[in-house]
Design a protein around this motif. Structure first.
Motif, mmCIF file in Angstrom:
data_model
loop_
_atom_site.group_PDB
_atom_site.id
_atom_site.type_symbol
_atom_site.label_atom_id
_atom_site.label_comp_id
_atom_site.label_asym_id
_atom_site.label_seq_id
_atom_site.Cartn_x
_atom_site.Cartn_y
_atom_site.Cartn_z
ATOM 1 N N ASN A 248 -1.593 -5.917 7.177
ATOM 2 C CA ASN A 248 -0.775 -5.052 8.025
ATOM 3 C C ASN A 248 -1.201 -3.632 7.675
ATOM 4 N N ALA A 249 -2.083 -3.060 8.481
ATOM 5 C CA ALA A 249 -2.789 -1.830 8.115
ATOM 6 C C ALA A 249 -1.859 -0.625 8.086
ATOM 7 N N CYS A 250 -2.058 0.253 7.109
ATOM 8 C CA CYS A 250 -1.217 1.447 7.019
ATOM 9 C C CYS A 250 -1.702 2.552 7.944
ATOM 10 N N ASP A 251 -2.928 2.426 8.471
ATOM 11 C CA ASP A 251 -3.484 3.487 9.306
ATOM 12 C C ASP A 251 -4.573 2.885 10.180
ATOM 13 N N ASN A 252 -4.741 3.426 11.376
ATOM 14 C CA ASN A 252 -5.730 2.884 12.304
ATOM 15 C C ASN A 252 -7.144 3.382 12.029
ATOM 16 N N PHE A 253 -7.292 4.410 11.192
ATOM 17 C CA PHE A 253 -8.601 5.030 11.020
ATOM 18 C C PHE A 253 -9.070 5.127 9.569
ATOM 19 N N ALA A 254 -8.147 5.256 8.609
ATOM 20 C CA ALA A 254 -8.509 5.663 7.250
ATOM 21 C C ALA A 254 -9.525 4.742 6.585
ATOM 22 N N ASN A 255 -9.354 3.421 6.699
ATOM 23 C CA ASN A 255 -10.234 2.484 5.998
ATOM 24 C C ASN A 255 -11.047 1.626 6.957
ATOM 25 N N LEU A 256 -11.352 2.198 8.100
ATOM 26 C CA LEU A 256 -12.094 1.468 9.125
ATOM 27 C C LEU A 256 -13.427 0.953 8.592
ATOM 28 N N SER B 267 0.813 -1.222 0.000
ATOM 29 C CA SER B 267 0.000 0.000 0.000
ATOM 30 C C SER B 267 0.844 1.268 0.000
ATOM 31 N N HIS B 268 2.159 1.143 0.174
ATOM 32 C CA HIS B 268 3.066 2.297 0.214
ATOM 33 C C HIS B 268 2.619 3.334 1.253
ATOM 34 N N GLU B 269 2.073 2.859 2.361
ATOM 35 C CA GLU B 269 1.593 3.739 3.442
ATOM 36 C C GLU B 269 0.538 4.730 2.948
ATOM 37 N N ASP B 270 -0.176 4.379 1.895
ATOM 38 C CA ASP B 270 -1.178 5.269 1.302
ATOM 39 C C ASP B 270 -2.565 4.660 1.523
ATOM 40 N N PRO B 271 -3.426 5.297 2.328
ATOM 41 C CA PRO B 271 -4.757 4.732 2.600
ATOM 42 C C PRO B 271 -5.599 4.522 1.346
ATOM 43 N N GLN B 272 -5.446 5.387 0.332
ATOM 44 C CA GLN B 272 -6.231 5.227 -0.891
ATOM 45 C C GLN B 272 -5.800 3.975 -1.651
ATOM 46 N N ILE B 273 -4.490 3.747 -1.738
ATOM 47 C CA ILE B 273 -4.006 2.524 -2.392
ATOM 48 C C ILE B 273 -4.466 1.307 -1.601
ATOM 49 N N GLU B 274 -4.393 1.396 -0.278
ATOM 50 C CA GLU B 274 -4.850 0.285 0.555
ATOM 51 C C GLU B 274 -6.319 -0.024 0.284
ATOM 52 N N ARG B 275 -7.134 1.010 0.168
ATOM 53 C CA ARG B 275 -8.567 0.803 -0.081
ATOM 54 C C ARG B 275 -8.797 0.116 -1.423
ATOM 55 N N GLU B 276 -8.056 0.526 -2.451
ATOM 56 C CA GLU B 276 -8.200 -0.098 -3.769
ATOM 57 C C GLU B 276 -7.822 -1.578 -3.712
ATOM 58 N N ILE B 277 -6.795 -1.900 -2.932
ATOM 59 C CA ILE B 277 -6.393 -3.303 -2.782
ATOM 60 C C ILE B 277 -7.482 -4.090 -2.056
ATOM 61 N N LEU B 278 -8.045 -3.501 -1.005
ATOM 62 C CA LEU B 278 -9.118 -4.170 -0.267
ATOM 63 C C LEU B 278 -10.333 -4.401 -1.163
ATOM 64 N N GLU B 279 -10.649 -3.417 -2.002
ATOM 65 C CA GLU B 279 -11.774 -3.575 -2.928
ATOM 66 C C GLU B 279 -11.509 -4.702 -3.919
ATOM 67 N N PHE B 280 -10.275 -4.784 -4.393
ATOM 68 C CA PHE B 280 -9.914 -5.868 -5.313
ATOM 69 C C PHE B 280 -10.074 -7.226 -4.633
ATOM 70 N N CYS B 281 -9.613 -7.331 -3.391
ATOM 71 C CA CYS B 281 -9.723 -8.601 -2.663
ATOM 72 C C CYS B 281 -11.181 -8.972 -2.409
ATOM 73 N N PHE B 282 -12.031 -7.968 -2.240
ATOM 74 C CA PHE B 282 -13.452 -8.210 -2.015
ATOM 75 C C PHE B 282 -14.108 -8.885 -3.214
ATOM 76 N N THR B 283 -13.547 -8.691 -4.413
ATOM 77 C CA THR B 283 -14.161 -9.247 -5.621
ATOM 78 C C THR B 283 -14.030 -10.758 -5.717
#
Length: 346
Positions: free
Chosen positions: A127-135, A102-118
């Motif tokens: 290993n979360a990049c932030d405690n709040f961003a994609n809660l 995710s390169h410590e980027d919450p937006q990239i992390e969210r896109e990866i999570l969305e991909f995994c959801f498919t």
């Protein structure tokens, strides 16, 4: 009403052909968000095409024995060790891995999570990049029954299993070791880029516990390694010279702090406490080794192999029994102290 490909396409605002390719895991250029939307619509309406394979499921819902490993960085020694150990443990259990960064980027992390959801993976180690961003999205993944565990950095308000270093307890031990050396003015330094992680917050809490126990003043600063010294949010550079020891929230900052001490011309050598080992010897930008102004290193050595094994065990338990209660594993460290340091010790 029988749900058709065209119905899903109309709801998603895309072509019937694109829907067909997404639902059958065919190659197609489509964003992770749109792919996730198409799959959500199909699942919501219990879409089942005619002539489906004998498994009775759409291709994106079939078991593939593939696990996603989501890391915030891959250029840090501890995280590469951890990733390698997770992959080896999964392979022993018959699973392949997809490694995401995710390169410590919450937006990239969210896109990866969305991909995994498919349905791209059967489970996820995060290993979360932030405690709040994609809660909100992490909770959504849970509600859709994607097996998921956290490793290293968990998220406080997501009720999922995790395997993590016992950062609070071990930071307490680290700070106490510095206090036992006679230090009273100990500065805690946060890594500014990843301040909202449970790792940094728990380590600061352990530092606080030790300082309060000994009735010492709690003092903290933040540094950003991508900024020069004169652009740091340090409250008072001259005032920093009163500190005799520094506790680092992460080892990412070690080189920067070494350089900072030299630039500030600290009058005396100090002790530094942190977690993990370092790939040393390594020179600074001017070719010099980074040990000027440092007397001793106090290092809490983590156990990436134990973390990895436990995280995989927890995930496999979740895959086998989706109703299992979440479990938490706190892994210990051992303290190593390097006195009168020189490059030959590393």
């Amino acid at each position: 009403m029988k749900v058709t490909l065209q119905y899903i396409a109309d709801k998603a605002g895309v072509s019937r052909s694109l829907v067909s390719k997404v639902l059958n895991n065919k190659p197609v250029r489509v964003s992770a968000q749109k792919r996730a939307q198409i799959i959500r619509i199909a699942q919501k309406h219990n879409y089942t095409p005619q002539g489906i394979a004998s498994e009775g499921k759409l291709p994106f819902l079939r078991k593939k024995k593939v696990i996603g490993i989501l890391q915030p960085e891959l250029n840090f020694y501890f995280l590469t060790q951890l990733t390698d150990e997770i992959e080896k443990n999964l392979r022993r259990e018959g699973y392949s891995s997809i490694i995401f960064n995710s390169h410590e980027d919450p937006q990239i992390e969210r896109e990866i999570l969305e991909f995994c959801f498919t349905g791209a993976v059967d489970g996820l180690i995060v290993n979360a990049c932030d405690n709040f961003a994609n809660l909100d999205y992490l909770r959504k993944l849970q509600s859709n029954n994607l097996p998921m565990v956290f490793v290293d950095r968990y998220v406080y308000n997501v009720n999922a299993s995790y395997a993590a270093t016992d950062n609070r307890a071990n930071s307490f031990k680290l700070t106490e070791a510095l206090i036992e050396r006679g230090h009273k003015n100990i500065l805690f330094i946060f890594h500014g880029k990843s301040i909202c992680t449970t790792v940094q917050m728990d380590r600061f809490a352990g530092y606080q516990d030790a300082m309060e126990k000994h009735h010492l003043k709690i003092q903290k600063e933040y540094i950003y390694t991508d900024r020069p010294l004169d652009c740091q949010p340090l409250s008072n550079l001259e005032n920093m010279k009163k500190f005799t020891a520094v506790a680092l929230a992460t080892t990412w900052d070690f080189l920067y702090v070494c350089d900072m001490l030299r630039q500030m011309d600290f009058p005396d050598a100090i002790d530094i406490g942190s977690f993990d080992t370092f790939t040393i010897p390594f020179p600074l930008s001017d070719g010099k080794l980074p040990f000027k102004n440092i007397r001793s290193l106090f290092l809490m050595i983590q156990q990436p192999d134990v973390l990895a094994e436990k995280a995989v065990d927890l995930l496999l338990s979740s895959i086998q029994s989706k109703n299992a209660a979440p479990q938490q594993a706190h892994i210990g460290c051992h303290l190593q102290i390097f006195d009168n340091i020189n490059s030959s010790q590393f």
